[in-house]
Scaffold this motif. Structure first.
Motif, PDB file in Angstrom:
ATOM      1  N   LYS A  64       0.833  -1.201   0.000  1.00  0.00           N
ATOM      2  CA  LYS A  64       0.000   0.000   0.000  1.00  0.00           C
ATOM      3  C   LYS A  64       0.864   1.246   0.000  1.00  0.00           C
ATOM      4  N   GLY A  65       0.535   2.175  -0.891  1.00  0.00           N
ATOM      5  CA  GLY A  65       1.301   3.412  -1.000  1.00  0.00           C
ATOM      6  C   GLY A  65       2.467   3.325  -1.953  1.00  0.00           C
ATOM      7  N   ARG A  66       2.835   2.106  -2.360  1.00  0.00           N
ATOM      8  CA  ARG A  66       3.961   1.920  -3.292  1.00  0.00           C
ATOM      9  C   ARG A  66       3.496   1.367  -4.640  1.00  0.00           C
ATOM     10  N   PHE A  67       2.475   0.523  -4.615  1.00  0.00           N
ATOM     11  CA  PHE A  67       1.979  -0.107  -5.842  1.00  0.00           C
ATOM     12  C   PHE A  67       0.627   0.493  -6.211  1.00  0.00           C
ATOM     13  N   THR A  68       0.356   0.537  -7.515  1.00  0.00           N
ATOM     14  CA  THR A  68      -0.927   1.014  -8.013  1.00  0.00           C
ATOM     15  C   THR A  68      -1.433   0.069  -9.095  1.00  0.00           C
ATOM     16  N   ILE A  69      -2.641  -0.428  -8.895  1.00  0.00           N
ATOM     17  CA  ILE A  69      -3.275  -1.275  -9.901  1.00  0.00           C
ATOM     18  C   ILE A  69      -4.232  -0.422 -10.719  1.00  0.00           C
ATOM     19  N   SER A  70      -4.278  -0.673 -12.009  1.00  0.00           N
ATOM     20  CA  SER A  70      -5.194   0.054 -12.888  1.00  0.00           C
ATOM     21  C   SER A  70      -5.568  -0.865 -14.047  1.00  0.00           C
ATOM     22  N   ARG A  71      -6.556  -0.444 -14.813  1.00  0.00           N
ATOM     23  CA  ARG A  71      -6.968  -1.255 -15.961  1.00  0.00           C
ATOM     24  C   ARG A  71      -7.456  -0.353 -17.083  1.00  0.00           C
ATOM     25  N   ASP A  72      -7.332  -0.881 -18.285  1.00  0.00           N
ATOM     26  CA  ASP A  72      -7.836  -0.210 -19.480  1.00  0.00           C
ATOM     27  C   ASP A  72      -8.702  -1.236 -20.198  1.00  0.00           C
ATOM     28  N   ASN A  73      -9.989  -1.133 -20.031  1.00  0.00           N
ATOM     29  CA  ASN A  73     -10.888  -2.140 -20.604  1.00  0.00           C
ATOM     30  C   ASN A  73     -10.906  -2.071 -22.131  1.00  0.00           C
TER      31      ASN A  73
END
Length: 123
Positions: A64-73
């Motif tokens: 938490k605070g270091r990694f970021t999850i995201s998506r592009d559908n």
């Protein structure tokens, strides 16, 4: 759905990597997605998940605070941006998909898995 993870590599402590997971099929937006990791001799552990529309994310305390999850559908792809990497982040990272609106932290709730990509953080 078939998943293909990529983007792993060797990085120094404090460095960054961006993992990608490309999914096949036209129903990617129906899946919640998760990232997990497995270090040698350890069980696979939850890292992060993201809801079907990207509106909800959840992280393990260790990232938490270091990694970021995201998506592009539109691109059928989920990402994991990893910053401030530590030696303890060294593992094989797996992406996973679950036919649900929201992700889970449990490996057994994801029926679909990618092949894994190695991340090594050197000190």
């Amino acid at each position: 759905v078939q998943l293909q993870a990529s983007g792993g590599g060797l990085v120094q402590v404090g460095g960054s990597l961006r993992l990608s997971c490309a999914a096949s099929g036209r129903t990617f937006s129906r899946y919640a997605m998760g990232w997990f990791r497995q270090a040698p001799g350890k069980e696979r552990e939850f890292v992060a998940n993201i809801a079907w529309n990207g509106g909800s994310t959840y992280y393990a305390d260790s990232v938490k605070g270091r990694f970021t999850i995201s998506r592009d559908n539109a691109k059928n792809t989920v990402y994991l941006q990893m910053n401030s990497l530590k030696p303890e982040d060294t593992a094989v990272y797996f992406c996973a998909a679950a036919l649900s609106w929201y992700g889970s932290t449990r490996t057994n709730e994801y029926p679909y898995w990618g092949q894994g990509t190695q991340v090594t953080v050197s000190s």
